[in-house]
Design an enzyme around this catalytic site. Structure first.
Site, PDB file in Angstrom:
ATOM      1  N   SER A  12     -49.563  35.568  -8.788  1.00 29.57           N
ATOM      2  CA  SER A  12     -50.583  35.039  -9.762  1.00 29.57           C
ATOM      3  C   SER A  12     -51.224  34.051  -8.915  1.00 29.57           C
ATOM      4  O   SER A  12     -51.028  33.074  -8.522  1.00 29.57           O
ATOM      5  CB  SER A  12     -49.974  34.257 -10.985  1.00 29.57           C
ATOM      6  OG  SER A  12     -48.971  35.365 -11.512  1.00 29.57           O
ATOM      7  N   GLU A  55     -52.815  28.417  -9.235  1.00 27.41           N
ATOM      8  CA  GLU A  55     -51.211  28.390  -8.905  1.00 27.41           C
ATOM      9  C   GLU A  55     -51.000  28.107  -7.593  1.00 27.41           C
ATOM     10  O   GLU A  55     -49.989  27.594  -7.369  1.00 27.41           O
ATOM     11  CB  GLU A  55     -50.661  29.500  -9.873  1.00 27.41           C
ATOM     12  CG  GLU A  55     -48.943  29.544  -9.651  1.00 27.41           C
ATOM     13  CD  GLU A  55     -48.446  30.665 -10.493  1.00 27.41           C
ATOM     14  OE1 GLU A  55     -48.665  30.789 -11.580  1.00 27.41           O
ATOM     15  OE2 GLU A  55     -47.616  31.099  -9.710  1.00 27.41           O
ATOM     16  N   ARG A  91     -44.931  25.951 -14.603  1.00 28.13           N
ATOM     17  CA  ARG A  91     -45.010  26.018 -13.155  1.00 28.13           C
ATOM     18  C   ARG A  91     -45.307  24.640 -12.467  1.00 28.13           C
ATOM     19  O   ARG A  91     -46.026  24.362 -11.757  1.00 28.13           O
ATOM     20  CB  ARG A  91     -46.624  26.932 -12.837  1.00 28.13           C
ATOM     21  CG  ARG A  91     -46.446  28.327 -13.279  1.00 28.13           C
ATOM     22  CD  ARG A  91     -45.318  29.050 -12.385  1.00 28.13           C
ATOM     23  NE  ARG A  91     -45.316  30.416 -12.781  1.00 28.13           N
ATOM     24  CZ  ARG A  91     -44.392  30.991 -13.735  1.00 28.13           C
ATOM     25  NH1 ARG A  91     -43.469  30.085 -14.338  1.00 28.13           N
ATOM     26  NH2 ARG A  91     -44.467  32.083 -14.119  1.00 28.13           N
TER      27      ARG A  91
HETATM   28  C1  LIG Z   1     -46.151  39.328  -5.096  1.00 23.85           C
HETATM   29  C2  LIG Z   1     -45.858  38.022  -5.301  1.00 23.85           C
HETATM   30  C3  LIG Z   1     -45.172  37.675  -6.586  1.00 23.85           C
HETATM   31  C4  LIG Z   1     -44.905  36.409  -7.118  1.00 23.85           C
HETATM   32  N1  LIG Z   1     -44.248  36.306  -8.308  1.00 23.85           N
HETATM   33  C5  LIG Z   1     -44.017  35.224  -8.957  1.00 23.85           C
HETATM   34  C6  LIG Z   1     -43.432  35.094 -10.250  1.00 23.85           C
HETATM   35  O1  LIG Z   1     -43.018  36.041 -10.935  1.00 23.85           O
HETATM   36  N2  LIG Z   1     -43.171  33.660 -10.727  1.00 23.85           N
HETATM   37  C7  LIG Z   1     -43.293  32.537 -10.022  1.00 23.85           C
HETATM   38  O2  LIG Z   1     -42.998  31.504 -10.260  1.00 23.85           O
HETATM   39  N3  LIG Z   1     -43.882  32.778  -8.658  1.00 23.85           N
HETATM   40  C8  LIG Z   1     -44.531  34.059  -8.185  1.00 23.85           C
HETATM   41  N4  LIG Z   1     -44.839  34.264  -6.982  1.00 23.85           N
HETATM   42  C9  LIG Z   1     -45.198  32.908  -6.106  1.00 23.85           C
HETATM   43  C10 LIG Z   1     -44.055  32.530  -5.005  1.00 23.85           C
HETATM   44  O3  LIG Z   1     -43.543  33.508  -4.688  1.00 23.85           O
HETATM   45  C11 LIG Z   1     -43.191  31.301  -5.496  1.00 23.85           C
HETATM   46  O4  LIG Z   1     -44.078  30.285  -5.932  1.00 23.85           O
HETATM   47  C12 LIG Z   1     -42.211  31.006  -4.440  1.00 23.85           C
HETATM   48  O5  LIG Z   1     -41.363  30.139  -5.247  1.00 23.85           O
HETATM   49  C13 LIG Z   1     -42.710  30.272  -3.250  1.00 23.85           C
HETATM   50  O6  LIG Z   1     -41.978  29.943  -2.354  1.00 23.85           O
HETATM   51  P1  LIG Z   1     -42.166  29.997  -0.845  1.00 23.85           P
HETATM   52  O7  LIG Z   1     -40.508  29.785  -0.027  1.00 23.85           O
HETATM   53  O8  LIG Z   1     -42.819  31.111  -0.213  1.00 23.85           O
HETATM   54  O9  LIG Z   1     -42.962  28.569  -0.776  1.00 23.85           O
HETATM   55  P2  LIG Z   1     -44.173  28.256   0.094  1.00 23.85           P
HETATM   56  O10 LIG Z   1     -45.338  29.237  -0.438  1.00 23.85           O
HETATM   57  O11 LIG Z   1     -44.052  28.232   1.474  1.00 23.85           O
HETATM   58  O12 LIG Z   1     -44.706  26.860  -0.365  1.00 23.85           O
HETATM   59  C14 LIG Z   1     -45.162  26.557  -1.748  1.00 23.85           C
HETATM   60  C15 LIG Z   1     -45.010  24.973  -1.871  1.00 23.85           C
HETATM   61  O13 LIG Z   1     -44.050  24.630  -1.849  1.00 23.85           O
HETATM   62  C16 LIG Z   1     -43.802  23.631  -0.872  1.00 23.85           C
HETATM   63  N5  LIG Z   1     -42.515  23.695  -0.182  1.00 23.85           N
HETATM   64  C17 LIG Z   1     -41.744  25.055   0.453  1.00 23.85           C
HETATM   65  N6  LIG Z   1     -40.828  24.890   0.725  1.00 23.85           N
HETATM   66  C18 LIG Z   1     -40.376  23.621   0.580  1.00 23.85           C
HETATM   67  C19 LIG Z   1     -38.983  22.712   0.780  1.00 23.85           C
HETATM   68  N7  LIG Z   1     -38.081  23.190   1.348  1.00 23.85           N
HETATM   69  N8  LIG Z   1     -39.329  21.115   0.698  1.00 23.85           N
HETATM   70  C20 LIG Z   1     -40.540  20.784   0.184  1.00 23.85           C
HETATM   71  N9  LIG Z   1     -41.510  21.435  -0.016  1.00 23.85           N
HETATM   72  C21 LIG Z   1     -41.499  22.897   0.090  1.00 23.85           C
HETATM   73  C22 LIG Z   1     -44.866  23.852   0.262  1.00 23.85           C
HETATM   74  O14 LIG Z   1     -45.335  22.802   0.795  1.00 23.85           O
HETATM   75  C23 LIG Z   1     -45.992  24.598  -0.608  1.00 23.85           C
HETATM   76  O15 LIG Z   1     -46.620  23.239  -1.352  1.00 23.85           O
HETATM   77  C24 LIG Z   1     -45.164  35.289  -6.349  1.00 23.85           C
HETATM   78  C25 LIG Z   1     -45.828  35.540  -5.001  1.00 23.85           C
HETATM   79  C26 LIG Z   1     -46.039  36.769  -4.600  1.00 23.85           C
HETATM   80  C27 LIG Z   1     -46.712  36.954  -3.345  1.00 23.85           C
END
Ligand SMILES: Cc1cc2nc3c(=O)[nH]c(=O)nc-3n(C[C@H](O)[C@H](O)[C@H](O)COP(=O)(O)OP(=O)(O)OC[C@H]3O[C@@H](n4cnc5c(N)ncnc54)[C@H](O)[C@@H]3O)c2cc1C
Length: 336
Positions: free
Chosen positions: A236, A332, A163
């Site tokens: 998580s 996380e 992570r």
């Molecule tokens: C139901 C559920 C299940 C999940 N299961 C998992 C799992 O199994 N494994 C796992 O690893 N994660 C899991 N996650 C967490 C999450 O889905 C991941 O971390 C995902 O990659 C976040 O993507 P996002 O686009 O929503 O990022 P965001 O939540 O929008 O952003 C996360 C971080 O990244 C930064 N960011 C986003 N996009 C960019 C970009 N283009 N450039 C620079 N910075 C950026 C943001 O500033 C922030 O700091 C889960 C979440 C949920 C709700």
């Protein structure tokens, strides 16, 4: 030309669904938009937002929320055994996985149904069911806001760990990831079925195929994780802690049933087990709760939770795990 919107509701733009607003909001769709950001963001707070599935807003956001929406998908290279795809940061992650599976490109099927966008996938090196995305990443393209320059990091420069990546450390909030390059298999797929019941379920779904793995992963996930559309959450909330072998031996004397994964000289302990042992599973305090099927997931129990309530609950959980096991849990989720 960037279109800046003011006082934008963020509730539909993040999966915890807390009722907060952004002072300003802007979408970036191409190189020109991204290159205009340093001037726009100068001396202002800003946050890059993907699908909002790994953030928790504790208050209205005083600053500019920047949303990358590039959604291109291009083949950079192809041979008999592999394909190299460049995917835009704004693509929905699971739609990208579905596309790969449908076209017979292997490597991301275990990561089915993770919410969020492609651009965030390298940031915390997303992982599930025995696979982390670093396994198939070839490179990450981004714009460095401080240096006003374009960069392309090869996998080896991304500092991937559990992570973790350079984008969460030295480059945190300093760069806009615009695309990610993946190297995927077209044949001789490296199926990873060692996690829990995955192998058994894949057999039931017709045996080793990308589609069977995807279907099995989706079924397992839907059985234990709350759907953010129904109950707000960010997956998580805590990372699984890593402890020394010495501490592990001491704890094992008291808790012989404590599960663990072997790392080199250290042990990773499932945070869900620690939290459950402290009696938190299924508990609700005010509007915030711990999911009844998976103690690692904190939820917006009734849709009315404030970010601060969820953080308060997380801190109480952290404290009780610390005092019972002398293990420090790290968040996380990105607290904003
Ligand atoms: C139901 C559920 C299940 C999940 N299961 C998992 C799992 O199994 N494994 C796992 O690893 N994660 C899991 N996650 C967490 C999450 O889905 C991941 O971390 C995902 O990659 C976040 O993507 P996002 O686009 O929503 O990022 P965001 O939540 O929008 O952003 C996360 C971080 O990244 C930064 N960011 C986003 N996009 C960019 C970009 N283009 N450039 C620079 N910075 C950026 C943001 O500033 C922030 O700091 C889960 C979440 C949920 C709700």
């Amino acid at each position: 030309m960037l279109e800046i919107l003011n006082d934008v509701p963020l509730k539909p733009l993040h999966t915890f669904g807390t009722d907060v607003r952004a002072e300003a909001f802007v979408k970036v769709a191409d190189r020109e938009d991204v290159e205009a950001l340093p001037d726009l963001l100068k001396e202002r707070n800003y946050l890059i937002l993907g699908g909002g599935s790994n953030v928790l807003f504790t208050d209205n956001y005083r600053g500019i929320v920047v949303k990358p929406v590039m959604n291109g998908l291009n083949t950079l290279d192809e041979s008999e055994g592999h394909i190299v795809l460049e995917a835009g940061a704004g693509l929905d992650w699971d739609a990208f996985v579905a596309f790969c599976v449908k076209n017979g490109y292997g490597g991301v099927e275990n990561l089915s149904l993770i919410p969020g966008n492609v651009g965030a996938s390298p940031i915390q090196n997303i992982g599930a069911y025995g696979v982390e995305i670093e396994k198939v990443i070839e490179g990450v393209r981004f714009f460095n806001l401080a240096e006003r320059g374009w960069n392309a990091y090869a996998k080896g420069q991304c500092g991937f760990g559990y992570r973790q990546s350079v984008f969460k450390k030295a480059l945190k909030n300093k760069c806009v990831i615009v695309s990610v390059v993946f190297r995927l298999t077209k044949k001789k797929h490296d199926f990873q079925l060692g996690y829990g019941d995955l192998s058994k379920l894949v057999k039931e779904k017709g045996g080793e195929s990308l589609q069977a793995v995807r279907d099995a992963v989706i079924e397992i996930r839907q059985g234990k994780l709350p759907d953010p559309k129904v109950k707000g959450n960010a997956g998580s909330f805590f990372k699984n802690p890593v402890i020394s072998h010495v501490q592990f031996i001491e704890l094992q004397k008291i808790y012989p049933d404590m599960p663990f994964y072997d790392l080199l000289g250290e042990k990773k302990i499932p945070a869900a087990w620690l939290i459950e042992k402290c009696g938190w599973k299924g508990k609700t305090i005010g509007n915030a709760g711990v999911h009844h099927k998976q103690a690692l997931v904190l939820v917006n129990a009734n849709g009315m939770a404030k970010g601060k309530e969820i953080v308060e609950l997380a801190k109480q959980i952290k404290n009780s795990v610390q005092s019972r096991f002398q293990i420090e849990l790290d968040f996380e989720v990105n607290i904003v």
